[in-house]
Write a protein that holds these residues in place. Structure first.
Motif, PDB file in Angstrom:
ATOM      1  N   ALA A 566      34.455  46.888  38.243  1.00  0.00           N
ATOM      2  CA  ALA A 566      35.663  47.114  37.441  1.00  0.00           C
ATOM      3  C   ALA A 566      35.493  46.476  36.073  1.00  0.00           C
ATOM      4  CB  ALA A 566      36.892  46.531  38.136  1.00  0.00           C
ATOM      5  N   GLY A 567      36.206  47.019  35.102  1.00  0.00           N
ATOM      6  CA  GLY A 567      36.100  46.492  33.752  1.00  0.00           C
ATOM      7  C   GLY A 567      36.675  45.115  33.593  1.00  0.00           C
ATOM      8  N   ALA A 568      37.579  44.720  34.449  1.00  0.00           N
ATOM      9  CA  ALA A 568      38.147  43.375  34.421  1.00  0.00           C
ATOM     10  C   ALA A 568      38.490  42.972  35.837  1.00  0.00           C
ATOM     11  CB  ALA A 568      39.380  43.314  33.535  1.00  0.00           C
ATOM     12  N   VAL A 569      38.237  41.735  36.173  1.00  0.00           N
ATOM     13  CA  VAL A 569      38.623  41.170  37.460  1.00  0.00           C
ATOM     14  C   VAL A 569      39.516  39.977  37.156  1.00  0.00           C
ATOM     15  CG1 VAL A 569      37.832  40.135  39.617  1.00  0.00           C
ATOM     16  CG2 VAL A 569      36.460  41.916  38.509  1.00  0.00           C
ATOM     17  N   LEU A 570      40.748  40.050  37.596  1.00  0.00           N
ATOM     18  CA  LEU A 570      41.669  38.967  37.294  1.00  0.00           C
ATOM     19  C   LEU A 570      41.241  37.697  38.012  1.00  0.00           C
ATOM     20  CD1 LEU A 570      45.132  40.759  37.553  1.00  0.00           C
ATOM     21  CD2 LEU A 570      43.875  40.110  35.484  1.00  0.00           C
TER      22      LEU A 570
END
Length: 693
Positions: A566-570
């Protein structure tokens, strides 16, 4: 006989290749013996070849670069930075023979683990169960306790001779002569009549058939036209005017107008020259067809061949300066030149080393051919070698194999060729110095190559660097309890890169930094298809994934995790909801819109890589930072990768395509440096995965 003398590494032959090997071994703490059959070290680099054959210094590294820097330092210290001598040394690649000898002597003397013994001739070699274990030598008077015969053993031997004498005596298979075009698909192999001039016209009679001929030998004279330092050449007792009479016809018909059309007289510092055979003259300092007995000849036969070449050359100089068939102006101009009085004082101002351009060529694990130094089909560079240990940068060439004959039409000697317009900078694989059939031995000079392949490798800077690689390889073999052929090639490349050896050439990198070394390393594994790595170019996630997959195949990389999907992982603790993931763009559509690898995404990956390299122990999150710290501390990536979770989330694009989309991208060079730094760390920690030589 002196018995029970054991060294860790024994190098036979103090040529530049042998010196490179001995220095490398000694610097790595190995008790090393360097044997030289003559009274002189340095081979051709101290015997008149003062303009070393390499197109530019940036295509060399390690030991030869060190030598060149010492040469430049000598001339600038003695004459001044802006002096003609400092300029004439061409960044240390041009030098007087005496200066080269002094520098090489100093380099050897500085190594406390290195013993040099001159006048030591090889008598025999003993191989047990296919492994070279011992040699016998005879040392002339003048070497102290070494006088007489000695039996010597070593863990690893290195043959540094031009001739390949130790390899041959140890039973290594080898070849002498020229292959045909058919054997290795070499376009210019075998019998060839080529006009060496700009046209490169190939004349009739160029059948490409193989034979047992080798290219001509000669001497490289150090001449001068400075009257106070000039010694006039004398007439040899064996003078035979008929050998040079064709030059009278050449002069009358305008093919030669002065001594400079007969000899290639090129300047080196000190008002001296490196004088070589002239490419366009049909009767010059080379002596084709008269070296065929040299390689297999004993001491007396080899000395006869040396004397024959020396007397021939002395006779040529006498003819050019005194024969009345030549125009008076021609002779007067020739008489301006003489031997440099302050060079080779103990050999009557004549260089002691015969230029053995081509000796035996061992059969090794890889055969280097003309095709290895030319453009690889479909690539913008020469062929890629995963086990590269050095770089070569000189045109494929060969000197004549036959004397003047009608077939050459007064413009070509058979076998004389130069392929400068076709030759590319190339990698030299480790396999060329690993002989078939014999363990415990490396051969970095009489390498495994065809006649055409050797035609470019056979340059002193190249041999010196191959020797250095052999010395490092010998140390690794001893340390690992392995035969030299079985050492991990990646470990050897790591050590060579750390010593600033080049294993790949790229026009747009700084080869001395971690980024440049990383690009060379991955380039050797096939990551770059041309001589431009474009290290500053933003890296796509597609290419980042491909480089990561390549790294995972290499020793130390098997634990590397995949990039985040994914483009961002919180970060943990941040609330992901409310969110409708199925209504968001698909992953494929997302990466199409965001093709670059951002710093935040790379930072997130580095966190996971640290955990993987910490071997999955408890508290891996804390261990991950320490696991990658050593690699990142010296890496260009250290400035932009912040591995804490908050920084990673801040730097990457958000799941909804928000403010994070503008995050800076990672460059090609930064990613290579990061991956290579981690591979180094993993290998040094003993956590290497699968994948070997």
């Amino acid at each position: 006989m002196i018995t029970d003398r054991h060294y860790e590494i024994i190098v036979y032959g103090a040529t530049p290749g042998g010196i490179g090997a001995a220095v490398a071994a000694a610097r790595r703490g190995r008790r090393t013996l360097l044997l030289e059959p003559s009274p002189y070290i340095g081979g051709m680099m101290t015997s008149g070849l003062g303009r070393t054959d390499i197109d530019w210094l940036d295509a060399s590294g390690a030991i030869y670069r060190e030598f060149a820097h010492r040469v430049e330092a000598h001339y600038t210290a003695q004459y001044g930075t802006a002096s003609p001598e400092a300029e004439a040394c061409n960044r240390g690649m041009f030098f007087e023979p005496s200066v080269a000898r002094a520098i090489l002597e100093d380099m050897l003397a500085a190594e406390s683990r290195l013993t040099l013994v001159r006048r030591s001739e090889l008598l025999s070699a003993e191989a047990v169960d296919g492994r070279l274990t011992a040699i016998a030598i005879e040392t002339e008077a003048g070497e102290g306790e070494w006088q007489g015969r000695s039996a010597l053993s070593a863990d690893v031997f290195i043959d540094g001779t031009y001739e390949g004498d130790l390899a041959a005596m140890a039973g290594v298979p080898y070849e002498v002569g020229r292959e045909s075009r058919d054997e290795w698909n070499e376009e210019y192999a075998g019998v060839l009549y080529m006009n060496f001039g700009p046209s490169k016209e190939v004349l009739p009679g160029s059948t490409g058939e193989g034979d047992d001929r080798i290219q001509a030998y000669n001497y490289r004279l150090c001449l001068t036209d400075v009257p106070e330092n000039r010694v006039a050449p004398g007439k040899p007792a064996s003078y035979n005017r008929e050998e040079y009479a064709s030059l009278s016809v050449d002069a009358a018909e305008g093919r030669v107008r002065s001594i400079r059309d007969v000899l290639n007289i090129l300047p080196v510092p000190g008002g001296k020259t490196d004088t070589n055979n002239h490419h366009y003259c049909m009767c010059s300092s080379d002596l084709p067809e008269e070296n065929g007995t040299y390689l297999e000849g004993g001491r007396e036969e080899r000395q006869r061949v040396r004397d024959r070449h020396r007397h021939y050359y002395q006779g040529l100089l006498w003819f050019l300066q005194h024969d009345e068939s030549l125009p008076e102006a021609f002779r007067e101009d020739a008489q301006r030149w003489g031997y440099a009085a302050d060079e080779f004082a103990d050999t009557d101002n004549f260089p002691p080393q015969l230029y053995v351009r081509e000796g035996r060529r061992i059969l090794g694990e890889y055969r280097f051919t003309e095709n290895d130094a030319r453009l690889a089909p479909g690539l913008g560079r020469s062929p890629i070698h995963a086990d590269s240990v050095a770089v070569g940068a000189y045109a494929i060439d060969s000197h004549a194999t036959r004397k003047r004959e009608a077939a050459g039409r007064n413009v070509a000697l058979e076998g004389f060729l130069g392929l400068g317009w076709l030759t590319e900078v190339y990698q030299i694989p480790y396999g060329v110095m690993v002989p078939l059939g014999v363990d415990g031995l490396l051969v970095p000079v009489a390498v495994s190559a065809t006649h055409m392949g050797l035609g470019t490798i056979r340059m002193e800077p190249c041999w010196m660097q191959l020797g250095y690689a052999a010395g490092v390889a010998a140390d690794l073999a001893i340390a690992g309890g392995a035969a030299p052929r079985d050492i991990p090639i990646d470990n050897l490349q790591d050590e060579l890169l750390a010593a600033d050896q080049l294993i790949g050439f790229y026009r747009d990198i700084d080869a001395s930094g971690l980024m440049g070394k990383a690009i060379q390393y991955f380039g050797a594994k096939g990551a770059f298809r041309s001589y431009e790595a474009r290290p500053d170019e933003p890296l796509t996630v597609e290419r980042a994934s491909a480089l990561l997959a390549l790294a995972r195949l290499l020793p130390g990389g098997s634990r590397f995790p995949a990039l985040p999907a994914a483009g961002a992982v919180l970060p943990a603790g941040a609330d992901m909801g409310p969110r409708l993931p199925r209504e968001e763009p698909s992953p494929a559509a997302y990466w199409q819109r965001h093709p670059l690898l951002t710093q935040g995404l790379a930072g997130r990956w580095l966190q996971a890589a640290g955990r993987a390299l910490s071997a999955g122990t408890a508290g891996a999150a804390g261990g991950s930072v320490s696991a990658s710290a050593a690699a990142r501390a010296s890496s260009p990536a250290a400035a932009w990768l912040r591995t804490d979770s908050a920084a990673a989330a801040e730097g990457g694009p958000s799941a909804s395509g928000g403010a994070g989309e503008a995050a800076p991208a990672v460059s090609v060079g930064e990613w290579c440096a990061l991956l290579y730094g981690l591979l180094l760390e993993a290998r040094r920690a003993g956590s290497s995965g699968s994948g070997g030589r």
